[in-house]
Design a protein around this motif. Structure first.
Motif, PDB file in Angstrom:
ATOM      1  N   LEU A 167       0.806  -1.218   0.000  1.00 43.76           N
ATOM      2  CA  LEU A 167       0.000   0.000   0.000  1.00 43.76           C
ATOM      3  C   LEU A 167       0.844   1.275   0.000  1.00 43.76           C
ATOM      4  N   MET A 168       2.124   1.123   0.235  1.00 46.62           N
ATOM      5  CA  MET A 168       2.983   2.294   0.440  1.00 46.62           C
ATOM      6  C   MET A 168       2.914   3.252  -0.748  1.00 46.62           C
ATOM      7  N   TRP A 169       3.027   2.715  -1.955  1.00 51.55           N
ATOM      8  CA  TRP A 169       3.049   3.572  -3.142  1.00 51.55           C
ATOM      9  C   TRP A 169       1.732   4.330  -3.303  1.00 51.55           C
ATOM     10  N   MET A 170       0.601   3.623  -3.108  1.00 47.99           N
ATOM     11  CA  MET A 170      -0.699   4.274  -3.253  1.00 47.99           C
ATOM     12  C   MET A 170      -0.854   5.404  -2.240  1.00 47.99           C
ATOM     13  N   ARG A 171      -0.355   5.194  -1.046  1.00 49.97           N
ATOM     14  CA  ARG A 171      -0.536   6.195   0.002  1.00 49.97           C
ATOM     15  C   ARG A 171       0.365   7.404  -0.194  1.00 49.97           C
ATOM     16  N   VAL A 172       1.518   7.195  -0.800  1.00 48.71           N
ATOM     17  CA  VAL A 172       2.380   8.332  -1.120  1.00 48.71           C
ATOM     18  C   VAL A 172       1.660   9.282  -2.079  1.00 48.71           C
ATOM     19  N   LYS A 173       0.864   8.724  -2.979  1.00 45.47           N
ATOM     20  CA  LYS A 173       0.166   9.513  -3.996  1.00 45.47           C
ATOM     21  C   LYS A 173      -1.119  10.161  -3.481  1.00 45.47           C
ATOM     22  N   LEU A 174      -1.533   9.822  -2.258  1.00 43.03           N
ATOM     23  CA  LEU A 174      -2.783  10.349  -1.714  1.00 43.03           C
ATOM     24  C   LEU A 174      -2.732  11.856  -1.501  1.00 43.03           C
ATOM     25  N   LYS A 175      -3.905  12.470  -1.578  1.00 41.61           N
ATOM     26  CA  LYS A 175      -4.078  13.851  -1.154  1.00 41.61           C
ATOM     27  C   LYS A 175      -5.021  13.856   0.051  1.00 41.61           C
ATOM     28  N   GLU A 176      -5.033  14.945   0.779  1.00 38.15           N
ATOM     29  CA  GLU A 176      -5.956  15.035   1.903  1.00 38.15           C
ATOM     30  C   GLU A 176      -7.395  14.969   1.387  1.00 38.15           C
ATOM     31  N   PRO A 177      -8.304  14.249   2.096  1.00 40.98           N
ATOM     32  CA  PRO A 177      -9.709  14.211   1.668  1.00 40.98           C
ATOM     33  C   PRO A 177     -10.295  15.625   1.601  1.00 40.98           C
ATOM     34  N   GLU A 178     -11.169  15.847   0.634  1.00 40.20           N
ATOM     35  CA  GLU A 178     -11.736  17.179   0.439  1.00 40.20           C
ATOM     36  C   GLU A 178     -12.497  17.666   1.672  1.00 40.20           C
ATOM     37  N   GLU A 179     -13.225  16.763   2.336  1.00 42.09           N
ATOM     38  CA  GLU A 179     -13.953  17.155   3.547  1.00 42.09           C
ATOM     39  C   GLU A 179     -12.985  17.660   4.622  1.00 42.09           C
ATOM     40  N   PHE A 180     -11.842  16.997   4.752  1.00 45.24           N
ATOM     41  CA  PHE A 180     -10.855  17.426   5.738  1.00 45.24           C
ATOM     42  C   PHE A 180     -10.300  18.799   5.384  1.00 45.24           C
ATOM     43  N   ARG A 181     -10.035  19.029   4.123  1.00 44.85           N
ATOM     44  CA  ARG A 181      -9.528  20.330   3.693  1.00 44.85           C
ATOM     45  C   ARG A 181     -10.525  21.444   4.020  1.00 44.85           C
ATOM     46  N   ARG A 182     -11.804  21.154   3.902  1.00 44.33           N
ATOM     47  CA  ARG A 182     -12.829  22.171   4.110  1.00 44.33           C
ATOM     48  C   ARG A 182     -13.165  22.398   5.586  1.00 44.33           C
ATOM     49  N   GLN A 183     -13.086  21.353   6.396  1.00 39.54           N
ATOM     50  CA  GLN A 183     -13.661  21.428   7.738  1.00 39.54           C
ATOM     51  C   GLN A 183     -12.650  21.302   8.874  1.00 39.54           C
ATOM     52  N   SER A 184     -11.384  21.108   8.593  1.00 42.01           N
ATOM     53  CA  SER A 184     -10.388  20.874   9.636  1.00 42.01           C
ATOM     54  C   SER A 184     -10.284  22.040  10.622  1.00 42.01           C
ATOM     55  N   MET A 185      -9.943  21.711  11.870  1.00 42.84           N
ATOM     56  CA  MET A 185      -9.687  22.724  12.901  1.00 42.84           C
ATOM     57  C   MET A 185      -8.196  22.796  13.246  1.00 42.84           C
TER      58      MET A 185
END
Length: 513
Positions: free
Chosen positions: A231-249
């Motif tokens: 899973l390492m390669w797939m996770r390196v390519k991940l971006k933050e989930p859109e909901e997290f980008r919008r709602q994070s504290m």
């Protein structure tokens, strides 16, 4: 005072009357963002599939435990070491769930996942190579116990970081399918890990035979390195989930008191259900091969015990797969309550008929009834507790909320792994030693069904975005400034979009003479 379930009494301000810096809840809906099907789906896979490691690494230790008892009857069998090796990973998992729950909310979903993946790889490898100074057996067992604890921290990190990010990613998928996709890449992965963890020692036993059991248990543990590494390669390519980008504290002061007032009761209910489920599920999983060995007798070859253990674990699969669709059709609350109630009925039947079922002549019937008991557990609470934990809290606190609930589940598993042997040891005879755990588990199933049906909220397909809107409204009503919610990168993008949409409001340039 604003309360969950009373949202209809709160009137939200119109978008035009809100501070333009706080307009994220009026953005394009997550599911309407311009992405291909694969672009929407692969983050769900990359985030959730790491839970396969939890299923494999937790369940394989049951077979390893059985082997170690045969290899070291004096140093291991009947000693605290046998309990510690089986159970200590749960303690590490609790620590990992709580720590990574905080990190995933306050720093990053992606990098929390990466950290847990690295921990899994390192300590799965070290556990397989456990060695005591001078070839000491007690030293080797101590090293194995220590590595299993540290491995548990990595397993724990997969829950709040992976499952939460997986749930947020499903918001981009088609409505009516979101629950099943979450379940397919969380609980189904755990259960698939259970099956593989039962099958691998059997295959290795066929290859190496009973004269080389050291190779069997070490290679069984070593193969646990492969899933997180894949899973390492797939996770390196991940971006933050859109909901997290919008709602994070992550960039604002967290109003802990308001959050606790809003979520304490719901978290208590979800945590209690998870504690009860893991108390039974993980305990039965750990001791399945040992139970079978007792039924089959000491003279039965080890491969026969392992083989029947594979058959039992296969019963997890139809339950978790069917439950993925049932959760979308009737909702997680009803699916959980009905599944666990049906499990209770089968468990009581199992306990009542244990004397007839638990014999070598009826081992097939025992495995089928036991398998149905486990199947119903996956269809109900197995599939839906994690779903409830990931969708009954707002994005800003979801990692910590999920981490606490999941930690309570692992506390239940840890307690169960100690309590079940005590129940069996204090039974007046061998039949009661097999019956009593099923009586206890089935009684707890009835309690879980009642709690789920009467106290859990109903979860809809748009629960995540709706929960975020309700939570923001609650914070605003109670005087909290929500304008700084969202990641710094996202807020910068929002400010830029406001300038683009309202060019006349830009500060005019002063021309030089």
């Amino acid at each position: 005072m604003y309360e969950p379930g009373k949202e209809s009494h709160v009137v939200l301000e119109s978008p035009s009357s809100l501070d333009r810096r706080d307009t994220s809840q009026f953005d394009v809906p997550i599911e309407d963002t311009e992405k291909s099907r694969w672009e929407r789906l692969w983050p769900t896979i990359a985030c959730g599939a790491g839970l396969f490691s939890d299923g494999y690494l937790n369940n394989v230790i049951g077979s390893v435990n059985t082997i170690l008892k045969r290899l070291y009857p004096k140093e291991y069998a009947g000693t605290p070491a046998s309990r510690n090796v089986s159970s200590i990973a749960f303690a590490g998992t609790v620590l990992g769930q709580l720590a990574f729950g905080y990190f995933s909310d306050h720093y990053s979903r992606k990098w929390s996942l990466m950290a847990s993946t690295v921990i899994l790889i390192v300590f799965a490898a070290l556990a397989a190579g456990s060695y005591g100074a001078g070839g000491s057996v007690s030293g080797m067992l101590t090293a194995l116990t220590a590595y299993r604890f540290l491995l548990g921290i990595g397993i724990g990190g997969e829950y709040p970081a992976g499952s939460v990010a997986c749930a947020e990613s499903t918001g981009e998928l088609k409505s009516g399918t979101r629950n099943r996709w979450f379940i397919l890449f969380t609980n189904v992965q755990i259960d698939f890990g259970f099956v593989v963890a039962a099958f691998v020692p059997l295959v290795l036993l066929w290859i190496f035979k009973e004269n080389h059991l050291r190779a069997v248990w070490r290679i069984s543990l070593a193969l646990g390195v492969i899933p997180p590494l894949a899973l390492m390669w797939m996770r390196v390519k991940l971006k933050e989930p859109e909901e997290f980008r919008r709602q994070s504290m992550k960039d604002t002061k967290v109003p802990w008191l308001l959050i606790i007032k809003y979520y304490w009761f719901r978290l208590l209910i979800v945590s209690t259900l998870w504690f009860i489920y893991d108390f039974s599920a993980y305990s039965f999983g750990l001791y399945a091969s040992a139970i079978l060995e007792v039924i089959l007798g000491d003279s039965a070859p080890l491969w026969k015990s392992f083989g029947w253990n594979v058959v039992i674990n296969l019963f997890y699969i139809p339950g978790c797969l069917a439950g993925a669709w049932v959760s979308d059709w009737i909702g997680p609350r009803k699916a959980l309550a009905s599944g666990v109630l049906a499990q209770a009925v089968v468990g009581f039947i199992m306990a009542a008929a244990y004397a007839q079922l638990a014999t070598p002549a009826n081992i097939g019937a025992f495995v089928v009834v036991y398998g149905i008991f486990m199947t119903l557990g996956e269809l109900g609470p197995g599939d839906n507790i994690g779903l409830m934990a990931s969708k009954t809290a707002a994005t800003a606190v979801r990692g910590q909320y999920y981490g606490v609930a999941a930690a309570m589940g692992k506390v239940g598993a840890f307690v169960g792994s100690f309590v079940f042997p005590i129940i069996q040891a204090n039974a007046p005879n061998a039949t009661r030693a097999g019956q009593d755990p099923f009586f206890v588990a089935s009684s707890l199933c009835v309690l879980s069904a009642a709690i789920a049906f009467f106290l859990l909220p109903q979860i809809g397909q748009d629960q995540i975005s709706e929960e975020d809107i309700r939570f923001r409204a609650y914070l605003q009503v109670n005087g909290f400034d929500t304008s700084k919610m969202g990641t710094a990168e996202y807020r910068a993008e929002r400010r830029a979009s406001v300038i683009d949409v309202h060019p006349g409001e830009q500060k005019p340039r002063t021309s030089s003479a």
